[in-house]
Design a protein around this motif. Structure first.
Motif, PDB file in Angstrom:
ATOM      1  N   GLY A 117      -3.554  20.614  -5.088  1.00 40.97           N
ATOM      2  CA  GLY A 117      -2.664  19.529  -5.507  1.00 40.97           C
ATOM      3  C   GLY A 117      -1.213  19.711  -5.146  1.00 40.97           C
ATOM      4  O   GLY A 117      -0.361  19.017  -5.699  1.00 40.97           O
ATOM      5  N   GLY A 118      -0.905  20.612  -4.200  1.00 41.10           N
ATOM      6  CA  GLY A 118       0.477  20.716  -3.733  1.00 41.10           C
ATOM      7  C   GLY A 118       0.732  19.714  -2.624  1.00 41.10           C
ATOM      8  O   GLY A 118      -0.196  19.154  -2.039  1.00 41.10           O
ATOM      9  N   GLY A 119       1.983  19.500  -2.318  1.00 43.14           N
ATOM     10  CA  GLY A 119       2.324  18.585  -1.232  1.00 43.14           C
ATOM     11  C   GLY A 119       3.799  18.268  -1.240  1.00 43.14           C
ATOM     12  O   GLY A 119       4.438  18.263  -2.288  1.00 43.14           O
ATOM     13  N   MET A 120       4.362  18.016  -0.064  1.00 42.60           N
ATOM     14  CA  MET A 120       5.806  17.887   0.064  1.00 42.60           C
ATOM     15  C   MET A 120       6.321  16.455   0.141  1.00 42.60           C
ATOM     16  O   MET A 120       7.425  16.162  -0.288  1.00 42.60           O
ATOM     17  CB  MET A 120       6.281  18.650   1.310  1.00 42.60           C
ATOM     18  N   GLY A 121       5.585  15.537   0.716  1.00 39.74           N
ATOM     19  CA  GLY A 121       6.146  14.235   1.038  1.00 39.74           C
ATOM     20  C   GLY A 121       6.478  13.374  -0.172  1.00 39.74           C
ATOM     21  O   GLY A 121       5.821  13.423  -1.215  1.00 39.74           O
ATOM     22  N   ASN A 122       7.532  12.573  -0.029  1.00 40.99           N
ATOM     23  CA  ASN A 122       7.851  11.519  -0.990  1.00 40.99           C
ATOM     24  C   ASN A 122       8.667  10.458  -0.255  1.00 40.99           C
ATOM     25  O   ASN A 122       8.892  10.565   0.947  1.00 40.99           O
ATOM     26  CB  ASN A 122       8.572  12.077  -2.219  1.00 40.99           C
ATOM     27  N   THR A 123       9.097   9.436  -0.950  1.00 47.23           N
ATOM     28  CA  THR A 123       9.830   8.339  -0.325  1.00 47.23           C
ATOM     29  C   THR A 123      11.155   8.146  -1.030  1.00 47.23           C
ATOM     30  O   THR A 123      11.201   8.074  -2.269  1.00 47.23           O
ATOM     31  CB  THR A 123       9.012   7.029  -0.388  1.00 47.23           C
ATOM     32  N   HIS A 124      12.237   8.076  -0.257  1.00 47.54           N
ATOM     33  CA  HIS A 124      13.550   7.839  -0.849  1.00 47.54           C
ATOM     34  C   HIS A 124      13.531   6.589  -1.726  1.00 47.54           C
ATOM     35  O   HIS A 124      13.032   5.535  -1.325  1.00 47.54           O
ATOM     36  CB  HIS A 124      14.613   7.646   0.236  1.00 47.54           C
ATOM     37  N   GLN A 182     -11.687  14.337  -3.392  1.00 49.86           N
ATOM     38  CA  GLN A 182     -10.543  13.555  -2.924  1.00 49.86           C
ATOM     39  C   GLN A 182     -11.000  12.369  -2.088  1.00 49.86           C
ATOM     40  O   GLN A 182     -10.434  11.267  -2.194  1.00 49.86           O
ATOM     41  CB  GLN A 182      -9.590  14.455  -2.121  1.00 49.86           C
ATOM     42  N   ARG A 183     -12.013  12.555  -1.279  1.00 49.09           N
ATOM     43  CA  ARG A 183     -12.559  11.448  -0.479  1.00 49.09           C
ATOM     44  C   ARG A 183     -12.976  10.277  -1.362  1.00 49.09           C
ATOM     45  O   ARG A 183     -12.702   9.115  -1.048  1.00 49.09           O
ATOM     46  CB  ARG A 183     -13.778  11.947   0.314  1.00 49.09           C
ATOM     47  N   ASP A 184     -13.619  10.582  -2.479  1.00 50.85           N
ATOM     48  CA  ASP A 184     -14.198   9.528  -3.316  1.00 50.85           C
ATOM     49  C   ASP A 184     -13.235   8.977  -4.364  1.00 50.85           C
ATOM     50  O   ASP A 184     -13.413   7.841  -4.818  1.00 50.85           O
ATOM     51  CB  ASP A 184     -15.453  10.062  -4.017  1.00 50.85           C
ATOM     52  N   PHE A 185     -12.229   9.762  -4.756  1.00 55.70           N
ATOM     53  CA  PHE A 185     -11.336   9.316  -5.824  1.00 55.70           C
ATOM     54  C   PHE A 185      -9.894   9.088  -5.365  1.00 55.70           C
ATOM     55  O   PHE A 185      -9.095   8.535  -6.120  1.00 55.70           O
ATOM     56  CB  PHE A 185     -11.352  10.317  -6.983  1.00 55.70           C
ATOM     57  N   GLY A 186      -9.545   9.516  -4.146  1.00 59.09           N
ATOM     58  CA  GLY A 186      -8.184   9.302  -3.663  1.00 59.09           C
ATOM     59  C   GLY A 186      -7.877   7.823  -3.479  1.00 59.09           C
ATOM     60  O   GLY A 186      -8.767   7.004  -3.241  1.00 59.09           O
ATOM     61  N   ASP A 187      -6.610   7.487  -3.566  1.00 58.32           N
ATOM     62  CA  ASP A 187      -6.151   6.092  -3.514  1.00 58.32           C
ATOM     63  C   ASP A 187      -6.151   5.586  -2.072  1.00 58.32           C
ATOM     64  O   ASP A 187      -5.385   6.058  -1.237  1.00 58.32           O
ATOM     65  CB  ASP A 187      -4.740   6.013  -4.101  1.00 58.32           C
ATOM     66  N   ARG A 188      -7.005   4.602  -1.789  1.00 54.34           N
ATOM     67  CA  ARG A 188      -7.067   4.001  -0.451  1.00 54.34           C
ATOM     68  C   ARG A 188      -6.350   2.651  -0.409  1.00 54.34           C
ATOM     69  O   ARG A 188      -6.426   1.940   0.587  1.00 54.34           O
ATOM     70  CB  ARG A 188      -8.517   3.857   0.006  1.00 54.34           C
ATOM     71  N   THR A 189      -5.642   2.301  -1.465  1.00 49.32           N
ATOM     72  CA  THR A 189      -4.901   1.034  -1.504  1.00 49.32           C
ATOM     73  C   THR A 189      -3.412   1.229  -1.260  1.00 49.32           C
ATOM     74  O   THR A 189      -2.696   0.264  -1.016  1.00 49.32           O
ATOM     75  CB  THR A 189      -5.077   0.334  -2.866  1.00 49.32           C
ATOM     76  N   ASN A 190      -2.933   2.465  -1.341  1.00 49.27           N
ATOM     77  CA  ASN A 190      -1.506   2.746  -1.184  1.00 49.27           C
ATOM     78  C   ASN A 190      -1.351   4.129  -0.564  1.00 49.27           C
ATOM     79  O   ASN A 190      -1.544   5.142  -1.236  1.00 49.27           O
ATOM     80  CB  ASN A 190      -0.806   2.692  -2.550  1.00 49.27           C
ATOM     81  N   ARG A 191      -1.018   4.192   0.715  1.00 55.36           N
ATOM     82  CA  ARG A 191      -0.939   5.474   1.404  1.00 55.36           C
ATOM     83  C   ARG A 191       0.169   6.367   0.852  1.00 55.36           C
ATOM     84  O   ARG A 191       0.121   7.593   1.021  1.00 55.36           O
ATOM     85  CB  ARG A 191      -0.771   5.262   2.909  1.00 55.36           C
ATOM     86  N   LYS A 192       1.147   5.797   0.192  1.00 54.03           N
ATOM     87  CA  LYS A 192       2.189   6.613  -0.425  1.00 54.03           C
ATOM     88  C   LYS A 192       1.695   7.304  -1.691  1.00 54.03           C
ATOM     89  O   LYS A 192       2.363   8.193  -2.222  1.00 54.03           O
ATOM     90  CB  LYS A 192       3.412   5.752  -0.749  1.00 54.03           C
ATOM     91  N   HIS A 193       0.529   6.884  -2.168  1.00 50.82           N
ATOM     92  CA  HIS A 193      -0.044   7.446  -3.391  1.00 50.82           C
ATOM     93  C   HIS A 193      -1.425   8.042  -3.108  1.00 50.82           C
ATOM     94  O   HIS A 193      -2.255   8.186  -3.991  1.00 50.82           O
ATOM     95  CB  HIS A 193      -0.138   6.339  -4.450  1.00 50.82           C
ATOM     96  N   ALA A 194      -1.671   8.406  -1.857  1.00 53.82           N
ATOM     97  CA  ALA A 194      -3.031   8.758  -1.441  1.00 53.82           C
ATOM     98  C   ALA A 194      -3.278  10.247  -1.303  1.00 53.82           C
ATOM     99  O   ALA A 194      -4.424  10.652  -1.086  1.00 53.82           O
ATOM    100  CB  ALA A 194      -3.360   8.068  -0.116  1.00 53.82           C
ATOM    101  N   ARG A 195      -2.256  11.090  -1.413  1.00 56.70           N
ATOM    102  CA  ARG A 195      -2.464  12.526  -1.268  1.00 56.70           C
ATOM    103  C   ARG A 195      -3.162  13.100  -2.496  1.00 56.70           C
ATOM    104  O   ARG A 195      -3.141  12.546  -3.600  1.00 56.70           O
ATOM    105  CB  ARG A 195      -1.127  13.246  -1.047  1.00 56.70           C
ATOM    106  N   LEU A 196      -3.763  14.266  -2.310  1.00 55.24           N
ATOM    107  CA  LEU A 196      -4.520  14.916  -3.382  1.00 55.24           C
ATOM    108  C   LEU A 196      -3.670  15.145  -4.625  1.00 55.24           C
ATOM    109  O   LEU A 196      -4.179  15.064  -5.750  1.00 55.24           O
ATOM    110  CB  LEU A 196      -5.074  16.245  -2.868  1.00 55.24           C
ATOM    111  N   LYS A 197      -2.379  15.423  -4.457  1.00 55.93           N
ATOM    112  CA  LYS A 197      -1.537  15.717  -5.617  1.00 55.93           C
ATOM    113  C   LYS A 197      -1.552  14.569  -6.624  1.00 55.93           C
ATOM    114  O   LYS A 197      -1.582  14.804  -7.846  1.00 55.93           O
ATOM    115  CB  LYS A 197      -0.103  16.016  -5.178  1.00 55.93           C
ATOM    116  N   TYR A 198      -1.545  13.337  -6.123  1.00 54.34           N
ATOM    117  CA  TYR A 198      -1.560  12.182  -7.026  1.00 54.34           C
ATOM    118  C   TYR A 198      -2.928  12.001  -7.669  1.00 54.34           C
ATOM    119  O   TYR A 198      -3.028  11.618  -8.843  1.00 54.34           O
ATOM    120  CB  TYR A 198      -1.154  10.914  -6.279  1.00 54.34           C
ATOM    121  N   THR A 199      -3.988  12.276  -6.911  1.00 58.54           N
ATOM    122  CA  THR A 199      -5.340  12.168  -7.476  1.00 58.54           C
ATOM    123  C   THR A 199      -5.495  13.120  -8.651  1.00 58.54           C
ATOM    124  O   THR A 199      -6.005  12.744  -9.719  1.00 58.54           O
ATOM    125  CB  THR A 199      -6.394  12.479  -6.400  1.00 58.54           C
ATOM    126  N   ILE A 200      -5.061  14.365  -8.467  1.00 61.33           N
ATOM    127  CA  ILE A 200      -5.184  15.356  -9.541  1.00 61.33           C
ATOM    128  C   ILE A 200      -4.276  15.011 -10.708  1.00 61.33           C
ATOM    129  O   ILE A 200      -4.680  15.100 -11.884  1.00 61.33           O
ATOM    130  CB  ILE A 200      -4.881  16.763  -8.999  1.00 61.33           C
TER     131      ILE A 200
END
Length: 573
Positions: free
Chosen positions: A247-254, A286-304
């Protein structure tokens, strides 16, 4: 799974791609443009390359009524960053013949080519495959290049850990034959619908996925900044197993506070034989529960974070058949490279070379680094190891070749005196080729470091390692949010100044000044560095000092990244 009408367009592109084939072959044959069709530029990422154009020349070409100067960047898949001297010679020859003429070492422990024209993409991919290197899944919504500590022959234990990293990479490879059909002229399957992707499914993952493997106390792969990491637990020189961090990850949006960098969470301990099962269990969850409607919210960190650790872990245990044991203790002390010569357990030697921002070229008026490494490869019987901090190790050097290799490295600018501050700096590519860049990074950071060196030296801190990173945007390719000082591009010449990482990659930093240029950057940092020099405790790093003195709060959870603790008053904001 979300209803079709809610899915992002990228999901639809993947679904109708025939397992990543799309119309890539037809687009390659179209010589009326240097570009590929828009849908295919999403699919080519899975094959290891991105379409780019030279942003320095955009306006000029538009005025000339020319299309942008399109080219491609291709990234290789090299688990653990290890290649032989013979492979190095092959990738050097390809760089000179089919690209802009150089190599770039990346923050994911591999190399990439820039400036590839469309008609050269296929010959280049065939060339690296002939050298037993590929680019499958180096990019795209799949598991990407697996990182591993960069000195795995230091001991037998390191070699075992490296082998585990390679095993994970192999296990999580996409099974589609598209890569081999398009690039290597393999016979096409009669009915792609019969082709099965057992781990990824027809639409692969919701977003990219990054894995690292590390042996404490060296965290040179930044385990907390990856979707999934395995931290080796060692007792009496033997590998007991791994703590699993997810559930780590670096990206975000200003400007979007619901996006944030995150620190990986420790799920617990597993035996070495179970790592591929656990990796697959986490990827498929992550494949089955990750967000496929919003790529900004689709990384594993948000799923967890949305599901909760225990709920997510329950799914992983059910899918993998592995029950997590209690986490084992470990400690990291640094997340940078060890420069110069180090001896291996077998009596051979490693020479770690500082490669500024990972660029290796024979540019006019600059040290002929590409040629120097080619000469070393001709002499060297061992291998090369690319690090996750954009440097290069000439590894397993016989004692009798040390002096000659060191001489070649010095003659070609590969081995030179560099400040500790510069050694601990890192930047992404940014301008002119990255389509996401908002500000300079690779081309600018060396000059800024020179100005910071003057401040550090004036305060008697020339021997103090301070981790400094710069990115041209908040996507975080150089993992800036784990640095003690970070500059994150906001606009041309403007950066968000982040402070407070712990110098070993286990704490996030915090916004201190927003949207500032060089003059204010230096004016802001100089008094803080002066105070640090006067008030630091024994062994205290710069980031730890800033947290202790309440310049910035400590951030160990990305959900706190955009807010200050109750009652906290920063002297800087």
């Amino acid at each position: 799974m979300n209803d079709d009408y809610q899915l992002t367009e990228v999901e639809h592109i993947k679904a109708r791609s025939r397992h990543l084939r799309g119309t890539i072959e037809e687009g390659l044959r179209d010589r009326t443009t240097g570009a590929l069709p828009a849908d295919d530029t999403q699919l080519t990422k899975f094959h290891g390359f991105y379409q780019q154009d030279d942003r320095d020349l955009r306006d000029e070409r538009r005025h000339q009524k020319l299309e942008p100067l399109y080219s491609f960047m291709l990234r290789a898949r090299v688990p653990g960053g290890v290649i032989t001297a013979e492979q190095w010679k092959a990738i050097d020859a390809i760089a000179r013949e089919l690209t802009g003429g150089g190599l770039r070492l990346t923050t994911r422990q591999t190399f990439q080519y820039h400036g590839i024209l469309k008609h050269n993409v296929k010959p280049l991919i065939q060339g690296i495959n002939k050298a037993m290197i590929d680019s499958i899944a180096a990019c795209g919504d799949v598991n990407r290049n697996v990182l591993c500590n960069t000195n795995p022959v230091e001991s037998a234990l390191h070699q075992q850990v490296y082998a585990d990293a390679v095993a994970i990479s192999k296990h999580l490879m996409p099974k589609t034959a598209a890569y081999h059909e398009i690039w290597l002229d393999q016979e096409k399957i009669a009915n792609f619908e019969e082709e099965v992707e057992p781990i990824y499914g027809d639409t692969y993952l919701p977003r990219k996925f990054k894995i690292a493997v590390a042996v404490p106390p060296h965290n040179d792969v930044d385990v907390n900044g990856n979707d999934l990491s395995f931290v080796a637990i060692v007792e009496d020189g033997k590998l007991l197993g791994y703590d699993v961090l997810a559930g780590g990850g670096m990206g975000n949006t200003h400007g979007e506070t619901d996006t944030y960098p995150q620190i990986a969470k420790n799920f617990g301990f597993v035996k070495p034989a179970d790592i591929c099962k656990v990796a697959e269990g986490i990827v498929t969850t992550q494949r089955d529960f990750g967000d496929r409607t919003n790529r900004k919210h689709a990384r594993l960190k948000y799923t967890i974070d949305d599901m909760g650790v225990e709920e997510f872990k329950k799914h992983v245990e059910e899918r993998s058949g592995v029950t997590f044991e209690n986490a084992k203790p470990y400690e990291f002390t640094m997340h940078s490279d060890r420069y110069g010569w180090t001896e291996n357990a077998d009596g051979t030697w490693n020479l770690t070379l500082y490669i500024e921002q990972g660029r290796i070229t024979d540019a006019e008026g600059q040290p002929q680094m590409l040629t120097g490494l080619l000469k070393i490869a001709d002499l060297h019987g061992g291998d090369f190891r690319m690090t996750a901090t954009q440097n290069l190790i000439v590894a397993q050097v016989a004692k009798g070749k040390k002096d000659t290799i060191e001489k070649l490295a010095k003659e070609h600018g590969l081995l030179r005196k560099v400040s500790v501050l510069r050694q601990n700096s890192m930047a992404c590519v940014a301008f002119p080729t990255c389509t996401l860049a908002m500000a300079e990074a690779e081309r600018y950071l060396p000059d800024l470091i020179t100005k910071l060196e003057a401040i550090v030296d004036k305060n008697g801190l020339s021997d103090q390692p301070i981790v400094v990173r710069m990115t041209g945007c908040p996507n975080g390719c150089a993992r800036p949010f784990l640095a003690e000082i970070a500059f994150v591009g906001k606009a041309p010449g403007k950066y968000n100044l982040m402070l407070g990482g712990d110098g070993k990659g286990t704490r996030l930093n915090k916004l201190y000044r927003e949207n500032i240029g060089e003059e204010e950057i230096l004016a802001t940092l100089e008094p803080l560095i002066e105070q640090y020099a006067k008030e630091r405790e024994t062994g205290e790093g710069f980031g730890d000092y800033l947290v202790r003195t309440d310049v910035v709060p400590a951030v160990y959870d990305g959900r706190d990244f955009h807010k200050n603790p109750e009652g906290f008053i920063s002297s800087g904001i």
